[in-house]
Write a protein that holds these residues in place. Structure first.
Motif, PDB file in Angstrom:
ATOM      1  N   LEU A  87      -5.368   3.901   8.391  1.00 16.70           N
ATOM      2  CA  LEU A  87      -6.123   4.700   6.951  1.00 16.70           C
ATOM      3  C   LEU A  87      -5.133   6.169   6.999  1.00 16.70           C
ATOM      4  O   LEU A  87      -4.884   6.660   5.730  1.00 16.70           O
ATOM      5  N   TRP A  88      -4.952   6.532   7.925  1.00 12.40           N
ATOM      6  CA  TRP A  88      -4.078   7.992   8.280  1.00 12.40           C
ATOM      7  C   TRP A  88      -3.212   7.992   9.188  1.00 12.40           C
ATOM      8  O   TRP A  88      -3.246   7.053  10.194  1.00 12.40           O
ATOM      9  N   GLU A 120      -1.863   9.444   3.891  1.00 15.16           N
ATOM     10  CA  GLU A 120      -2.884   8.660   3.835  1.00 15.16           C
ATOM     11  C   GLU A 120      -2.691   7.450   2.997  1.00 15.16           C
ATOM     12  O   GLU A 120      -2.177   7.424   2.165  1.00 15.16           O
ATOM     13  N   THR A 121      -3.304   6.538   3.397  1.00 15.02           N
ATOM     14  CA  THR A 121      -3.003   4.983   2.940  1.00 15.02           C
ATOM     15  C   THR A 121      -3.817   4.882   1.730  1.00 15.02           C
ATOM     16  O   THR A 121      -4.880   5.253   1.612  1.00 15.02           O
ATOM     17  N   PHE A 122      -3.110   4.325   0.707  1.00 16.16           N
ATOM     18  CA  PHE A 122      -3.837   4.319  -0.838  1.00 16.16           C
ATOM     19  C   PHE A 122      -3.362   2.852  -1.206  1.00 16.16           C
ATOM     20  O   PHE A 122      -2.167   2.516  -1.489  1.00 16.16           O
ATOM     21  N   LEU A 136     -12.380  -4.054   4.308  1.00 16.55           N
ATOM     22  CA  LEU A 136     -11.458  -3.609   5.149  1.00 16.55           C
ATOM     23  C   LEU A 136     -11.409  -4.582   6.400  1.00 16.55           C
ATOM     24  O   LEU A 136     -10.316  -4.690   7.210  1.00 16.55           O
ATOM     25  N   GLN A 150      -7.434   2.461   0.091  1.00 20.42           N
ATOM     26  CA  GLN A 150      -8.045   2.337   1.049  1.00 20.42           C
ATOM     27  C   GLN A 150      -9.285   1.344   1.186  1.00 20.42           C
ATOM     28  O   GLN A 150     -10.281   1.688   0.275  1.00 20.42           O
ATOM     29  N   PRO A 194     -12.593   5.404   8.774  1.00 16.09           N
ATOM     30  CA  PRO A 194     -12.948   5.749   7.389  1.00 16.09           C
ATOM     31  C   PRO A 194     -13.881   7.252   7.591  1.00 16.09           C
ATOM     32  O   PRO A 194     -14.261   7.493   8.700  1.00 16.09           O
ATOM     33  N   VAL A 217      -0.429  -0.666   7.638  1.00 14.08           N
ATOM     34  CA  VAL A 217      -1.285  -0.487   6.502  1.00 14.08           C
ATOM     35  C   VAL A 217      -2.140  -2.060   6.144  1.00 14.08           C
ATOM     36  O   VAL A 217      -1.388  -2.912   6.595  1.00 14.08           O
ATOM     37  N   PRO A 218      -3.108  -2.012   5.846  1.00 12.83           N
ATOM     38  CA  PRO A 218      -4.308  -0.828   5.320  1.00 12.83           C
ATOM     39  C   PRO A 218      -5.337  -0.399   6.804  1.00 12.83           C
ATOM     40  O   PRO A 218      -5.887   0.200   6.334  1.00 12.83           O
ATOM     41  N   HIS A 268      -7.753   4.563  12.081  1.00 10.67           N
ATOM     42  CA  HIS A 268      -8.554   3.307  11.816  1.00 10.67           C
ATOM     43  C   HIS A 268      -9.706   3.965  11.146  1.00 10.67           C
ATOM     44  O   HIS A 268     -10.286   2.949  10.300  1.00 10.67           O
ATOM     45  N   PHE A 300       0.755  -1.402  -0.004  1.00  3.58           N
ATOM     46  CA  PHE A 300       0.042   0.104   0.107  1.00  3.58           C
ATOM     47  C   PHE A 300       0.807   1.231  -0.090  1.00  3.58           C
ATOM     48  O   PHE A 300       1.910   1.225   0.708  1.00  3.58           O
TER      49      PHE A 300
END
Length: 286
Positions: A210-211, A33-35, A43, A37, A163, A206-207, A161, A21
């Motif tokens: 998320l932040w 930012e994880t990408f 998730l 997501q 969203p 990750v993932p 964690h 990721f």
């Protein structure tokens, strides 16, 4: 306006999938930012591992045992912290309460407790500890709370964690009394141990994470809801535990002495930089 985000690092999921990721740098908020997501059930599957210790009370491995020892000390420190606030009714909401140890500590300390925990196994463990006959004390979703406000709301390593981050912060604001206190504990990607281990840093996680926050990002995100960071406290034990996991990811060995050395260096550097491995933000209404 579409903000262009630069690639900061590429990391592996070392817990479940071993997939890669990207971490993208958001310059407006000074955060990563994880990408991509994962969302919803996609998730949720990344939490389905016995290695995810916050959802169990495991004491099998040496790392598990060290985690539980540190957790016991941390629980007492957290209770002492929330007891220091001037509150009306001692009502506390713990979001992401895991297996309920913190809520149990608060309940024994005279607090009226409610928890939120999406993971079914962790939630059932929490319910069994707090009150086997009353599952309503531990909810599965924060949106189940609509007509109640709290003196203190805590998120111990939870915000990373979540969203829909801005929407979630708005919900937290609505649940906080006018003079209430919000405690947010998150990893700090600007710490020395994060810089040292880079893509092997365990707190990137990750993932599931998320932040990835800095002091600037926390202040900016919460100021949008007229919530002000009043004080920032270090979580000094985190550098040792995170370094222990990071060494395992990097070398496939525990390397306890090396991990302790890096954790120690991280805390030593942070005396001047204030960039500890994890930070607690004490946030109040303005």
């Amino acid at each position: 306006m579409n903000l262009k985000k630069e690639l900061y690092l590429t990391c592996n999921d070392y817990t479940v999938s071993n997939k890669k990721f990207d971490l993208l740098y958001n310059s407006e908020l000074d955060m990563l930012e994880t990408f991509p997501q994962p969302i919803g059930q996609d998730l949720a599957k990344y939490y389905e591992s016995s290695a995810y210790i916050s959802h169990t009370d495991s004491k099998k491995s040496l790392t598990d045992k060290l985690y539980q020892i540190v957790k016991s000390y941390a629980l007492k420190s957290k209770l002492k912290l929330i007891d220091s606030f001037q509150t009306e009714e001692k009502n506390i909401l713990d979001v992401g309460c895991g297996t309920g140890e913190f809520l149990l500590t608060c309940k024994k300390g005279g607090w009226n407790v409610i928890g939120v925990e999406p993971n079914l196994n962790a939630r059932e463990l929490a319910i069994s500890k707090l009150n086997k006959n009353d599952s309503s004390i531990i909810l599965s979703d924060i949106n189940e709370i609509t007509a109640q406000q709290f003196d203190v709301i805590t998120l111990w390593h939870v915000l990373e964690h979540v969203p829909n981050l801005t929407k979630y912060i708005s919900k937290l604001k609505s649940l906080l009394k006018p003079n209430g206190v919000l405690l947010i504990a998150v990893p700090n990607y600007k710490s020395f141990d994060a810089m040292y281990y880079k893509n092997y840093w365990a707190a990137f996680d990750v993932p599931r994470h998320l932040w990835h926050f800095s002091k600037t990002s926390i202040k900016k995100l919460f100021s949008k809801e007229n919530l002000k960071v009043n004080k920032i406290l270090p979580m000094k034990f985190d550098s040792f535990y995170v370094s222990l996991l990071s060494e395992k990811y990097k070398t496939s060995k525990s390397n306890m002495l090396k991990a302790f050395y890096i954790g120690f260096r991280s805390n030593l550097k942070a005396i001047s930089t204030k960039e500890y491995s994890s930070l607690i933000y004490i946030i109040k209404n303005t």
